[in-house]
Design a protein around this motif. Structure first.
Motif, mmCIF file in Angstrom:
data_model
loop_
_atom_site.group_PDB
_atom_site.id
_atom_site.type_symbol
_atom_site.label_atom_id
_atom_site.label_comp_id
_atom_site.label_asym_id
_atom_site.label_seq_id
_atom_site.Cartn_x
_atom_site.Cartn_y
_atom_site.Cartn_z
ATOM 1 N N PRO A 50 0.833 -1.210 0.000
ATOM 2 C CA PRO A 50 0.000 0.000 0.000
ATOM 3 C C PRO A 50 0.865 1.257 0.000
ATOM 4 N N ASN A 51 0.265 2.346 -0.452
ATOM 5 C CA ASN A 51 0.935 3.650 -0.491
ATOM 6 C C ASN A 51 2.161 3.644 -1.405
ATOM 7 N N GLN A 52 2.070 2.867 -2.467
ATOM 8 C CA GLN A 52 3.150 2.823 -3.462
ATOM 9 C C GLN A 52 2.859 3.899 -4.509
ATOM 10 N N MET A 53 3.398 5.087 -4.277
ATOM 11 C CA MET A 53 3.003 6.252 -5.060
ATOM 12 C C MET A 53 3.849 6.409 -6.329
ATOM 13 N N PHE A 54 3.162 6.780 -7.403
ATOM 14 C CA PHE A 54 3.791 6.970 -8.709
ATOM 15 C C PHE A 54 3.274 8.272 -9.301
ATOM 16 N N ARG A 55 4.171 9.097 -9.832
ATOM 17 C CA ARG A 55 3.771 10.373 -10.429
ATOM 18 C C ARG A 55 3.843 10.237 -11.954
ATOM 19 N N PRO A 56 2.714 10.028 -12.625
ATOM 20 C CA PRO A 56 2.724 9.838 -14.083
ATOM 21 C C PRO A 56 3.006 11.130 -14.834
ATOM 22 N N GLU A 57 3.448 11.001 -16.070
ATOM 23 C CA GLU A 57 3.672 12.136 -16.953
ATOM 24 C C GLU A 57 2.704 12.043 -18.121
ATOM 25 N N HIS A 58 2.165 13.162 -18.529
ATOM 26 C CA HIS A 58 1.125 13.216 -19.547
ATOM 27 C C HIS A 58 1.548 12.527 -20.845
ATOM 28 N N ASP A 59 2.606 12.995 -21.469
ATOM 29 C CA ASP A 59 2.988 12.474 -22.791
ATOM 30 C C ASP A 59 3.388 11.004 -22.731
ATOM 31 N N LYS A 60 4.125 10.622 -21.698
ATOM 32 C CA LYS A 60 4.535 9.226 -21.569
ATOM 33 C C LYS A 60 3.327 8.311 -21.353
ATOM 34 N N THR A 61 2.356 8.789 -20.599
ATOM 35 C CA THR A 61 1.147 7.994 -20.341
ATOM 36 C C THR A 61 0.380 7.737 -21.627
ATOM 37 N N LEU A 62 0.189 8.780 -22.439
ATOM 38 C CA LEU A 62 -0.562 8.604 -23.684
ATOM 39 C C LEU A 62 0.196 7.724 -24.674
ATOM 40 N N ALA A 63 1.518 7.857 -24.712
ATOM 41 C CA ALA A 63 2.315 6.991 -25.592
ATOM 42 C C ALA A 63 2.201 5.535 -25.160
ATOM 43 N N GLU A 64 2.240 5.310 -23.850
ATOM 44 C CA GLU A 64 2.107 3.952 -23.322
ATOM 45 C C GLU A 64 0.713 3.394 -23.602
ATOM 46 N N LEU A 65 -0.311 4.225 -23.494
ATOM 47 C CA LEU A 65 -1.677 3.787 -23.792
ATOM 48 C C LEU A 65 -1.783 3.302 -25.236
ATOM 49 N N ARG A 66 -1.206 4.057 -26.151
ATOM 50 C CA ARG A 66 -1.266 3.667 -27.564
ATOM 51 C C ARG A 66 -0.474 2.382 -27.822
ATOM 52 N N THR A 67 0.683 2.267 -27.203
ATOM 53 C CA THR A 67 1.505 1.065 -27.384
ATOM 54 C C THR A 67 0.780 -0.177 -26.879
ATOM 55 N N LEU A 68 0.181 -0.073 -25.709
ATOM 56 C CA LEU A 68 -0.508 -1.224 -25.119
ATOM 57 C C LEU A 68 -1.748 -1.616 -25.899
ATOM 58 N N THR A 69 -2.495 -0.642 -26.421
ATOM 59 C CA THR A 69 -3.730 -0.970 -27.140
ATOM 60 C C THR A 69 -3.464 -1.437 -28.568
ATOM 61 N N GLU A 70 -2.280 -1.178 -29.081
ATOM 62 C CA GLU A 70 -1.932 -1.709 -30.410
ATOM 63 C C GLU A 70 -1.859 -3.229 -30.402
ATOM 64 N N ASP A 147 -14.578 7.874 -16.492
ATOM 65 C CA ASP A 147 -14.362 9.119 -17.224
ATOM 66 C C ASP A 147 -13.260 9.011 -18.275
ATOM 67 N N GLY A 148 -12.846 7.790 -18.594
ATOM 68 C CA GLY A 148 -11.829 7.633 -19.630
ATOM 69 C C GLY A 148 -10.450 8.071 -19.204
ATOM 70 N N GLU A 149 -10.199 8.199 -17.911
ATOM 71 C CA GLU A 149 -8.909 8.690 -17.418
ATOM 72 C C GLU A 149 -7.794 7.751 -17.871
ATOM 73 N N PRO A 150 -6.755 8.265 -18.539
ATOM 74 C CA PRO A 150 -5.770 7.390 -19.189
ATOM 75 C C PRO A 150 -4.834 6.648 -18.249
ATOM 76 N N VAL A 151 -4.465 7.227 -17.101
ATOM 77 C CA VAL A 151 -3.511 6.551 -16.214
ATOM 78 C C VAL A 151 -4.081 5.225 -15.724
ATOM 79 N N GLY A 152 -5.343 5.227 -15.288
ATOM 80 C CA GLY A 152 -5.965 3.993 -14.831
ATOM 81 C C GLY A 152 -6.036 2.945 -15.926
ATOM 82 N N HIS A 153 -6.300 3.389 -17.145
ATOM 83 C CA HIS A 153 -6.337 2.450 -18.270
ATOM 84 C C HIS A 153 -4.964 1.842 -18.526
ATOM 85 N N VAL A 154 -3.928 2.651 -18.453
ATOM 86 C CA VAL A 154 -2.577 2.136 -18.675
ATOM 87 C C VAL A 154 -2.227 1.083 -17.629
#
Length: 441
Positions: A50-70, A147-154
């Motif tokens: 628990p409490n394993q905190m991660f600070r995502p970055e916008h551009d990296k998150t969207l790039a990862e989303l596209r890579t994973l869904t491909e 709400d389509g939030e990308p971090v949770g999807h990644v």
């Protein structure tokens, strides 16, 4: 440590509420003191402390989303969605919503939302720390990130990528999908989302007792475009920005568009349904004629976890000073916040509304165990801005709330009573204590 053991430990952590850590500027969760060191080490080895905190970055998150869904075709993602209704954990539903979002979402920089510096108006990315273990735990219990939030999807798609194999929809999964569509098609005219949720819940179509999961399912179907509107289309039709999806008919509407604007008179978008779920039978089904043998809910992740109850943890017996009978003025109740943390509350008066309610006010003091009458502190504990009181219903029938004495003298105070006294269930005394009057816990 197997999956169920990990989820069970995390349930005990995340069901106890969070607290704010000003040094880290984060909301964290208490880890019960009763957890054996070996269990914590096992969680750490699996990467699920628990409490394993991660600070995502916008551009990296969207790039990862596209890579994973491909890695997914639309047909494969739709199959995972259907399997994730029953036989597979709920998080597999995210394959479809993630695929659709990544397919239609345009490239864009982080564009701050009006009045906020951390929410992107285009995709809904939240520029804030995420407890990855909490998100992993919730993926199993509630499914797709709302709400389509990308971090949770990644995070969900990463979990899928690490799985040994993808789930294949069973006959019962497919029946469940058709049953959901049947309920939605048979709703009375102009039925809104809250009543639609109740209709689905009444049929017990998902392996959970949580009404919120049924609500999440409706939001997923809306985001896909099965329950959308002409002005607010789902992702299978066109990309809609987060700021568009955040538009609502009124401030009382909790969900985002398209569901915020949908009702049963609009109905199911049959064109989108056939486009996305083309390989599945989407016709009506008899709700009373389920495939046999019907799979056991207790063999699903959610069903097994909801049934499991703490073992070896029992509320202590109250002393004879607790007396018998319903709550009365002068009674003092002990409230267990979590393992090793108790507070107390004094009853000023009772009244009959729709049910018997008691006007409660916290007493000072935090205790390691349920306190004895002689340990009580004769002083009220309020908020920073003055005294706090609450009309509490069902106090004698609420778990982990136990009367410990009667005829306790009302503590003397020169501070006035609060101008407004809200009313809710006695179970809220647990959460309001940590959030309002006892910041140290």
């Amino acid at each position: 440590m197997d999956l169920m053991q990990q989820l069970w430990l995390l349930k005990q952590v995340y069901s106890s509420g969070s607290y704010y850590d000003p040094d880290q500027d984060l909301h964290l969760h208490h880890i019960p003191a009763s957890f054996p060191a070996s269990d914590l080490e096992a969680l750490r080895e699996h990467g699920h402390m628990p409490n394993q905190m991660f600070r995502p970055e916008h551009d990296k998150t969207l790039a990862e989303l596209r890579t994973l869904t491909e890695m997914w075709s639309l047909e494969e993602a739709a199959a995972a969605f259907v399997a994730g209704l029953w036989s597979a954990p709920f998080y597999w539903q995210s394959a479809l919503t993630g695929k659709l979002i990544a397919t239609v979402m345009p490239d864009h920089p982080h564009t701050p939302y009006a009045g906020s510096t951390h929410v992107c108006t285009i995709c809904g990315f939240h520029d804030r720390a995420v407890d990855t273990t909490l998100r992993w735990y919730r993926n199993f219990l509630s499914g797709t990130q709302l709400d389509g939030e990308p971090v949770g999807h990644v995070l969900a798609l990463q979990e899928m990528a690490n799985a040994d194999k993808r789930p294949t929809p069973t006959e019962y999964d497919q029946w469940t999908f058709r049953a959901i569509l049947t309920v939605l098609r048979n709703l009375p005219s102009k039925t809104r989302y809250s009543k639609a949720r109740e209709a689905l819940e009444k049929e017990h179509l998902l392996p959970t007792k949580s009404k919120w999961v049924y609500g999440s399912l409706l939001e997923e179907l809306a985001l896909i475009g099965v329950l959308d509107t002409k002005d607010y289309p789902g992702m299978a039709t066109a990309f809609t920005s987060y700021v568009q999806r955040d538009q609502r008919p009124s401030t009382r509407v909790e969900v985002q568009a398209p569901l915020a604007w949908w009702d049963s008179s609009i109905g199911i978008n049959e064109e989108t349904l056939q486009k996305v779920f083309s390989v599945f039978d989407c016709s009506f089904v008899s709700l009373t004629d389920r495939p046999q043998p019907q799979p056991s809910i207790e063999k699903t992740i959610t069903g097994a976890l909801e049934k499991k109850r703490p073992s070896g943890v029992k509320i202590p017996k109250a002393s004879s000073a607790a007396g018998k009978g319903p709550v009365e003025a002068g009674d003092v109740y002990a409230i267990r916040i979590r393992d090793g943390v108790w507070v107390t509350a004094y009853c000023h008066e009772v009244r009959m509304a729709h049910t018997l309610v008691a006007k409660m006010e916290y007493l000072d003091g935090v205790f390691d165990n349920m306190p004895a009458p002689e340990e009580l502190i004769p002083a009220f504990r309020g908020r920073k801005d003055g005294r706090w009181q609450q009309w509490a219903a069902s106090i004698d029938a609420t778990s982990w709330v136990r009367r410990i004495t009667r005829n306790f003298p009302a503590p003397k105070t020169s501070e006035p009573e609060p101008d407004r006294i809200p009313c809710s269930g006695a179970k809220d005394l647990k959460y309001l204590a940590a959030g309002w009057c006892f910041p140290e816990i």
